[in-house]
Scaffold this active site. Sequence first.
Site, mmCIF file in Angstrom:
data_model
loop_
_atom_site.group_PDB
_atom_site.id
_atom_site.type_symbol
_atom_site.label_atom_id
_atom_site.label_comp_id
_atom_site.label_asym_id
_atom_site.label_seq_id
_atom_site.Cartn_x
_atom_site.Cartn_y
_atom_site.Cartn_z
ATOM 1 N N ASP A 146 0.852 -1.191 0.000
ATOM 2 C CA ASP A 146 0.000 0.000 0.000
ATOM 3 C C ASP A 146 0.890 1.244 0.000
ATOM 4 O O ASP A 146 1.901 1.311 0.710
ATOM 5 C CB ASP A 146 -0.914 -0.007 1.227
ATOM 6 C CG ASP A 146 -2.080 0.946 1.080
ATOM 7 O OD1 ASP A 146 -3.227 0.478 0.928
ATOM 8 O OD2 ASP A 146 -1.846 2.181 1.112
ATOM 9 N N ILE A 147 0.509 2.227 -0.799
ATOM 10 C CA ILE A 147 1.313 3.445 -0.924
ATOM 11 C C ILE A 147 1.253 4.288 0.353
ATOM 12 O O ILE A 147 2.140 5.101 0.602
ATOM 13 C CB ILE A 147 0.840 4.259 -2.158
ATOM 14 C CG1 ILE A 147 1.934 5.181 -2.653
ATOM 15 C CG2 ILE A 147 -0.441 5.013 -1.872
ATOM 16 C CD1 ILE A 147 1.653 5.790 -4.022
ATOM 17 N N ASN B 188 -12.902 -3.656 2.406
ATOM 18 C CA ASN B 188 -13.864 -2.564 2.480
ATOM 19 C C ASN B 188 -14.796 -2.656 1.277
ATOM 20 O O ASN B 188 -14.358 -2.964 0.169
ATOM 21 C CB ASN B 188 -13.141 -1.222 2.476
ATOM 22 C CG ASN B 188 -12.273 -1.014 3.711
ATOM 23 O OD1 ASN B 188 -12.601 -1.494 4.786
ATOM 24 N ND2 ASN B 188 -11.159 -0.312 3.557
ATOM 25 N N HIS C 174 -10.323 -5.406 -3.529
ATOM 26 C CA HIS C 174 -8.994 -5.662 -2.957
ATOM 27 C C HIS C 174 -9.125 -6.067 -1.509
ATOM 28 O O HIS C 174 -10.106 -5.734 -0.837
ATOM 29 C CB HIS C 174 -8.085 -4.428 -3.079
ATOM 30 C CG HIS C 174 -8.675 -3.170 -2.520
ATOM 31 N ND1 HIS C 174 -9.613 -2.417 -3.204
ATOM 32 C CD2 HIS C 174 -8.487 -2.542 -1.341
ATOM 33 C CE1 HIS C 174 -9.961 -1.376 -2.466
ATOM 34 N NE2 HIS C 174 -9.300 -1.434 -1.322
HETATM 35 P P1 5GP Z 1 -9.789 1.254 0.221
HETATM 36 O O1 5GP Z 1 -10.017 2.450 1.096
HETATM 37 O O2 5GP Z 1 -10.387 1.434 -1.142
HETATM 38 O O3 5GP Z 1 -10.180 -0.042 0.875
HETATM 39 O O4 5GP Z 1 -8.216 1.136 0.072
HETATM 40 C C1 5GP Z 1 -7.523 1.622 -1.020
HETATM 41 C C2 5GP Z 1 -6.064 1.587 -0.664
HETATM 42 O O5 5GP Z 1 -5.307 1.809 -1.833
HETATM 43 C C3 5GP Z 1 -5.636 2.647 0.352
HETATM 44 O O6 5GP Z 1 -5.087 2.029 1.498
HETATM 45 C C4 5GP Z 1 -4.598 3.477 -0.414
HETATM 46 O O7 5GP Z 1 -3.525 3.896 0.399
HETATM 47 C C5 5GP Z 1 -4.154 2.529 -1.519
HETATM 48 N N1 5GP Z 1 -3.714 3.183 -2.742
HETATM 49 C C6 5GP Z 1 -4.345 4.190 -3.397
HETATM 50 N N2 5GP Z 1 -3.668 4.537 -4.505
HETATM 51 C C7 5GP Z 1 -2.581 3.722 -4.553
HETATM 52 C C8 5GP Z 1 -1.488 3.603 -5.463
HETATM 53 O O8 5GP Z 1 -1.387 4.312 -6.466
HETATM 54 N N3 5GP Z 1 -0.548 2.660 -5.194
HETATM 55 C C9 5GP Z 1 -0.636 1.846 -4.087
HETATM 56 N N4 5GP Z 1 0.342 0.954 -3.923
HETATM 57 N N5 5GP Z 1 -1.656 1.929 -3.214
HETATM 58 C C10 5GP Z 1 -2.599 2.857 -3.430
#
Ligand code: 5GP
Length: 113
Positions: free
Chosen positions: A29-30, A86, A99
């Site tokens: 995760d970034i 989520n 994811h």
């Molecule tokens: P969500 O809130 O949709 O469950 O989680 C999305 C996740 O994707 C977040 O934890 C966010 O930090 C991660 N994320 C968003 N954009 C990127 C990206 O460009 N690269 C990576 N590696 N993670 C990302």
Amino acid sequence: MSCIFCQIISGEIPGEILHQDDEVIAFRDINPRAPIHILIVPRKHLAALSDLTEEELPILGKMAGIAKKLAEGEGISERGYRIVVNCGPEGGQLVPHLHMHLLGGRQLSDEMG
Ligand code: 5GP
Ligand code: ZN
């Protein structure tokens, strides 16, 4: 193509990829919320858990198996970890591509939201 995870899967934008096979990839995760924070993602663009058909559901089992192996590889299997999916706006899903989060490496909060 606008989906950020599809762009990582296609290699258009970089990701620190830790696992890939014909159906699933995993990358860090970034914006890590724990010392270990890995995203396990189906290659196919499936928007959310709520959209999965009966035929598509088994991908979640495969993703959980990969999370288990990654946790072993990261050395957090015995200490413990959390997997999170989520779903939708109130579930806190920001990226509309299915994811699974693998979180570990510290004591996680007992809050479930
Ligand atoms: P969500 O809130 O949709 O469950 O989680 C999305 C996740 O994707 C977040 O934890 C966010 O930090 C991660 N994320 C968003 N954009 C990127 C990206 O460009 N690269 C990576 N590696 N993670 C990302
Ligand atoms: Zn996508």
